[in-house]
Design a protein around this motif. Structure first.
Motif, PDB file in Angstrom:
ATOM      1  N   LEU A 155       0.832  -1.206   0.000  1.00  0.00           N
ATOM      2  CA  LEU A 155       0.000   0.000   0.000  1.00  0.00           C
ATOM      3  C   LEU A 155       0.868   1.257   0.000  1.00  0.00           C
ATOM      4  O   LEU A 155       0.511   2.263  -0.617  1.00  0.00           O
ATOM      5  CB  LEU A 155      -0.937  -0.011   1.206  1.00  0.00           C
ATOM      6  CG  LEU A 155      -2.076  -1.028   1.127  1.00  0.00           C
ATOM      7  CD1 LEU A 155      -2.805  -1.137   2.456  1.00  0.00           C
ATOM      8  CD2 LEU A 155      -3.066  -0.662   0.018  1.00  0.00           C
ATOM      9  N   ARG A 156       2.000   1.213   0.659  1.00  0.00           N
ATOM     10  CA  ARG A 156       2.897   2.368   0.665  1.00  0.00           C
ATOM     11  C   ARG A 156       3.608   2.529  -0.679  1.00  0.00           C
ATOM     12  O   ARG A 156       3.614   3.605  -1.278  1.00  0.00           O
ATOM     13  CB  ARG A 156       3.935   2.203   1.779  1.00  0.00           C
ATOM     14  CG  ARG A 156       4.897   3.390   1.891  1.00  0.00           C
ATOM     15  CD  ARG A 156       6.000   3.117   2.890  1.00  0.00           C
ATOM     16  NE  ARG A 156       6.869   2.028   2.448  1.00  0.00           N
ATOM     17  CZ  ARG A 156       7.000   0.880   3.097  1.00  0.00           C
ATOM     18  NH1 ARG A 156       6.302   0.651   4.199  1.00  0.00           N
ATOM     19  NH2 ARG A 156       7.823  -0.061   2.630  1.00  0.00           N
ATOM     20  N   ASP A 157       4.208   1.422  -1.169  1.00  0.00           N
ATOM     21  CA  ASP A 157       5.064   1.520  -2.351  1.00  0.00           C
ATOM     22  C   ASP A 157       4.275   1.574  -3.653  1.00  0.00           C
ATOM     23  O   ASP A 157       4.716   2.199  -4.627  1.00  0.00           O
ATOM     24  CB  ASP A 157       6.022   0.326  -2.397  1.00  0.00           C
ATOM     25  CG  ASP A 157       6.956   0.286  -1.202  1.00  0.00           C
ATOM     26  OD1 ASP A 157       7.134   1.333  -0.561  1.00  0.00           O
ATOM     27  OD2 ASP A 157       7.492  -0.808  -0.904  1.00  0.00           O
ATOM     28  N   VAL A 158       3.115   0.911  -3.702  1.00  0.00           N
ATOM     29  CA  VAL A 158       2.344   0.835  -4.953  1.00  0.00           C
ATOM     30  C   VAL A 158       1.265   1.902  -5.000  1.00  0.00           C
ATOM     31  O   VAL A 158       1.097   2.598  -6.006  1.00  0.00           O
ATOM     32  CB  VAL A 158       1.739  -0.568  -5.128  1.00  0.00           C
ATOM     33  CG1 VAL A 158       0.845  -0.614  -6.376  1.00  0.00           C
ATOM     34  CG2 VAL A 158       2.833  -1.623  -5.219  1.00  0.00           C
ATOM     35  N   ALA A 159       0.515   2.033  -3.905  1.00  0.00           N
ATOM     36  CA  ALA A 159      -0.598   2.994  -3.893  1.00  0.00           C
ATOM     37  C   ALA A 159      -0.190   4.351  -3.345  1.00  0.00           C
ATOM     38  O   ALA A 159      -0.974   5.304  -3.420  1.00  0.00           O
ATOM     39  CB  ALA A 159      -1.762   2.431  -3.088  1.00  0.00           C
ATOM     40  N   GLY A 160       1.015   4.466  -2.778  1.00  0.00           N
ATOM     41  CA  GLY A 160       1.478   5.743  -2.256  1.00  0.00           C
ATOM     42  C   GLY A 160       0.850   6.126  -0.936  1.00  0.00           C
ATOM     43  O   GLY A 160       0.787   7.310  -0.596  1.00  0.00           O
ATOM     44  N   TYR A 161       0.387   5.151  -0.160  1.00  0.00           N
ATOM     45  CA  TYR A 161      -0.280   5.439   1.100  1.00  0.00           C
ATOM     46  C   TYR A 161       0.740   5.796   2.181  1.00  0.00           C
ATOM     47  O   TYR A 161       1.863   5.300   2.194  1.00  0.00           O
ATOM     48  CB  TYR A 161      -1.079   4.219   1.566  1.00  0.00           C
ATOM     49  CG  TYR A 161      -2.445   4.084   0.946  1.00  0.00           C
ATOM     50  CD1 TYR A 161      -2.737   4.625  -0.298  1.00  0.00           C
ATOM     51  CD2 TYR A 161      -3.456   3.407   1.606  1.00  0.00           C
ATOM     52  CE1 TYR A 161      -3.985   4.492  -0.867  1.00  0.00           C
ATOM     53  CE2 TYR A 161      -4.711   3.261   1.050  1.00  0.00           C
ATOM     54  CZ  TYR A 161      -4.976   3.810  -0.181  1.00  0.00           C
ATOM     55  OH  TYR A 161      -6.214   3.675  -0.746  1.00  0.00           O
ATOM     56  N   SER A 162       0.286   6.622   3.106  1.00  0.00           N
ATOM     57  CA  SER A 162       1.058   6.864   4.323  1.00  0.00           C
ATOM     58  C   SER A 162       0.845   5.684   5.261  1.00  0.00           C
ATOM     59  O   SER A 162      -0.042   4.846   5.053  1.00  0.00           O
ATOM     60  CB  SER A 162       0.584   8.145   5.004  1.00  0.00           C
ATOM     61  OG  SER A 162      -0.757   7.983   5.482  1.00  0.00           O
ATOM     62  N   ALA A 163       1.640   5.624   6.321  1.00  0.00           N
ATOM     63  CA  ALA A 163       1.485   4.543   7.289  1.00  0.00           C
ATOM     64  C   ALA A 163       0.093   4.566   7.903  1.00  0.00           C
ATOM     65  O   ALA A 163      -0.519   3.510   8.136  1.00  0.00           O
ATOM     66  CB  ALA A 163       2.550   4.665   8.378  1.00  0.00           C
ATOM     67  N   GLU A 164      -0.435   5.754   8.149  1.00  0.00           N
ATOM     68  CA  GLU A 164      -1.765   5.870   8.738  1.00  0.00           C
ATOM     69  C   GLU A 164      -2.841   5.403   7.767  1.00  0.00           C
ATOM     70  O   GLU A 164      -3.798   4.704   8.152  1.00  0.00           O
ATOM     71  CB  GLU A 164      -2.032   7.318   9.160  1.00  0.00           C
ATOM     72  CG  GLU A 164      -1.175   7.824  10.311  1.00  0.00           C
ATOM     73  CD  GLU A 164       0.263   8.121   9.886  1.00  0.00           C
ATOM     74  OE1 GLU A 164       0.516   8.248   8.662  1.00  0.00           O
ATOM     75  OE2 GLU A 164       1.124   8.224  10.778  1.00  0.00           O
ATOM     76  N   GLN A 165      -2.720   5.783   6.491  1.00  0.00           N
ATOM     77  CA  GLN A 165      -3.694   5.345   5.490  1.00  0.00           C
ATOM     78  C   GLN A 165      -3.671   3.833   5.322  1.00  0.00           C
ATOM     79  O   GLN A 165      -4.717   3.190   5.218  1.00  0.00           O
ATOM     80  CB  GLN A 165      -3.389   6.019   4.150  1.00  0.00           C
ATOM     81  CG  GLN A 165      -3.727   7.487   4.070  1.00  0.00           C
ATOM     82  CD  GLN A 165      -3.281   8.074   2.746  1.00  0.00           C
ATOM     83  OE1 GLN A 165      -2.113   7.966   2.360  1.00  0.00           O
ATOM     84  NE2 GLN A 165      -4.216   8.700   2.039  1.00  0.00           N
ATOM     85  N   ALA A 166      -2.464   3.258   5.304  1.00  0.00           N
ATOM     86  CA  ALA A 166      -2.342   1.811   5.153  1.00  0.00           C
ATOM     87  C   ALA A 166      -2.971   1.092   6.333  1.00  0.00           C
ATOM     88  O   ALA A 166      -3.701   0.105   6.161  1.00  0.00           O
ATOM     89  CB  ALA A 166      -0.872   1.412   5.003  1.00  0.00           C
ATOM     90  N   ALA A 167      -2.724   1.577   7.531  1.00  0.00           N
ATOM     91  CA  ALA A 167      -3.291   0.941   8.719  1.00  0.00           C
ATOM     92  C   ALA A 167      -4.809   0.979   8.702  1.00  0.00           C
ATOM     93  O   ALA A 167      -5.480   0.031   9.127  1.00  0.00           O
ATOM     94  CB  ALA A 167      -2.747   1.622   9.974  1.00  0.00           C
ATOM     95  N   ALA A 168      -5.369   2.061   8.172  1.00  0.00           N
ATOM     96  CA  ALA A 168      -6.824   2.187   8.125  1.00  0.00           C
ATOM     97  C   ALA A 168      -7.442   1.269   7.081  1.00  0.00           C
ATOM     98  O   ALA A 168      -8.587   0.823   7.224  1.00  0.00           O
ATOM     99  CB  ALA A 168      -7.206   3.639   7.827  1.00  0.00           C
ATOM    100  N   ALA A 169      -6.688   0.974   6.026  1.00  0.00           N
ATOM    101  CA  ALA A 169      -7.239   0.165   4.940  1.00  0.00           C
ATOM    102  C   ALA A 169      -7.116  -1.324   5.181  1.00  0.00           C
ATOM    103  O   ALA A 169      -7.935  -2.111   4.697  1.00  0.00           O
ATOM    104  CB  ALA A 169      -6.533   0.517   3.625  1.00  0.00           C
ATOM    105  N   VAL A 170      -6.102  -1.764   5.934  1.00  0.00           N
ATOM    106  CA  VAL A 170      -5.849  -3.190   6.115  1.00  0.00           C
ATOM    107  C   VAL A 170      -6.980  -3.842   6.908  1.00  0.00           C
ATOM    108  O   VAL A 170      -7.461  -3.290   7.908  1.00  0.00           O
ATOM    109  CB  VAL A 170      -4.497  -3.413   6.822  1.00  0.00           C
ATOM    110  CG1 VAL A 170      -4.320  -4.875   7.215  1.00  0.00           C
ATOM    111  CG2 VAL A 170      -3.361  -2.973   5.921  1.00  0.00           C
TER     112      VAL A 170
END
Length: 416
Positions: A388-403
């Motif tokens: 999510l960080r490397d492919v979608a460009g998410y921040s750590a907070e965004q990734a945590a919310a999506a998982v």
């Protein structure tokens, strides 16, 4: 690490379970980056399918170790707003999406082809299902044997006492189930190729029942056109060639068997000269007349006696030495010990944490100068934050919310 480098640079997003996951498996073997979307604590049920588990009674299955090797796993709940958005954000960077559930699953989640091409006009959606996306059976749950039974590819009887032959009690592998992923990979790659030329993606579909129906043209196409075709006069009435003993399995002196494949005259004559039975050369195994069955039976009896005089290994040596078509009749154990199998680098080894070194069969595709050695499959959601960080460009907070939070209980498992 995936297998070869042929598809390096291609990124695939996979939402697939069980046999349809083999499609992404083929692509990962060839070098594509395959991001597998999973949900819940267990993910793809194929992880724990099959009669044998690795390492412990609840360990992973061998089908999972084959079909999900070399992939990345991202845990998303596609029913949630955050999960849907993360899915589309990943798809924005992908060449194709694999939908390996019941037909229409992604549409039901509102992240189907229409939504995908809004974020990526060149995206290819490859839908792989059992019954396909239309027709009265489209909502039926299915499995591998169902495809074959639907198309008449396997003989199934219903005896008074279970199990029925050809189904649950059978060890006969389903044909269409294992071919499904290969056909899907072919269709997906062709569509990605066209999208690379035109900039426009498309939606392709492969259904297990269609694979089964198309598998044997001599069965289905012949039946479709039976009023526009005639029986070939060079075949026997029972559907065999008059020289069928030259295409038959024979028991050897050690209780094993060889498959004699010398239908071509050159191979047949080479064999008869090698065993000093040139008297059989003059036996007519071509003409179809009243005497054809008796002539074939006589040759079969003679060959049965001949093959019983040597071991399987001795026959293979003779076949190779004299240019005779045929091969061994092996069990799986026999094949794994077969000198030809061992000489062709058919397996690779990989360390399995807590179990030790394991050995697996390589891809049937061979690439000159490259060694096939993919990683073990990931645990459910092992790659969520990184992808999510490397492919979608998410921040750590965004990734945590999506998982998908249900996957966190499985975090840290390398293959489970």
């Amino acid at each position: 690490m995936s297998g070869y480098s042929l598809l390096t640079g291609m990124r695939i997003l996979e939402v697939a379970q069980l046999a349809p996951a083999s499609l992404g498996g083929h692509l990962a073997d060839l070098g594509a980056e395959v991001i597998k979307i999973e949900s819940g604590p267990l993910g793809d049920p194929v992880r724990v399918g099959g009669s044998r588990a690795v390492g412990s009674p609840d360990g992973p299955a061998f089908m999972h170790l084959r079909w999900n090797r070399g992939k990345k796993s991202v845990a998303l709940d596609l029913r949630s707003r955050e999960g849907k958005q993360a899915f589309l954000d990943l798809a924005r960077t992908c060449d194709a999406v694999i939908e390996g559930m019941r037909g229409g699953y992604l549409d039901w989640l509102e992240v189907g082809y229409e939504q995908l091409r809004e974020v990526n006009p060149a995206i290819v959606l490859c839908t792989v299902s059992g019954m396909g996306g239309d027709g009265p059976y489209r909502t039926l749950g299915t499995g591998g044997p169902v495809f074959d039974a639907y198309a008449g590819l396997r003989d199934v009887d219903t005896p008074d006492e279970p199990p029925s032959t050809g189904m649950a009690g059978s060890t006969t592998p389903p044909i269409a189930m294992y071919a499904l992923g290969a056909y899907g990979a072919m269709g997906l790659l062709a569509a990605v190729h066209r999208a690379g030329v035109t900039g426009v993606g498309c939606h392709v579909e492969v259904a297990g029942i269609d694979v089964a129906a198309a598998w044997m043209p001599d069965m289905v196409d012949a039946e479709l056109n039976k009023d526009r075709s005639v029986a070939r006069p060079t075949w026997l009435a029972d559907g065999r060639l008059p020289d069928w003993p030259r295409l038959e399995a024979y028991r050897t002196s050690d209780g094993e068997a060889v498959l004699f494949g010398s239908h071509v005259e050159k191979f047949w004559h080479n064999f008869l000269r090698a065993v000093d039975r040139e008297d059989l050369i003059d036996v007519d195994l071509v003409t179809v007349d009243e005497g054809a069955p008796a002539r074939a039976d006589m040759v079969w009896r003679a060959l049965t006696e001949i093959f019983a005089q040597r071991t399987r290994a001795e026959w293979l040596e003779l076949f190779v030495e004299h240019g005779i078509a045929g091969g061994p009749v092996n069990s799986v154990d026999d094949m794994l010990a077969d000198p030809h199998f061992r000489s062709r680098a058919n397996t690779y080894r990989v360390d399995y944490d807590g179990v030790g070194e394991m050995e697996f069969v390589v891809s049937p595709v061979r690439v000159a100068g490259q060694q096939f050695a993919p990683d073990l499959p990931p645990g459910v959601g092992d790659d969520s934050e990184d992808v999510l960080r490397d492919v979608a460009g998410y921040s750590a907070e965004q990734a945590a919310a999506a998982v998908d939070p249900r996957s966190r209980a499985r975090a840290g498992s390398s293959t489970g």
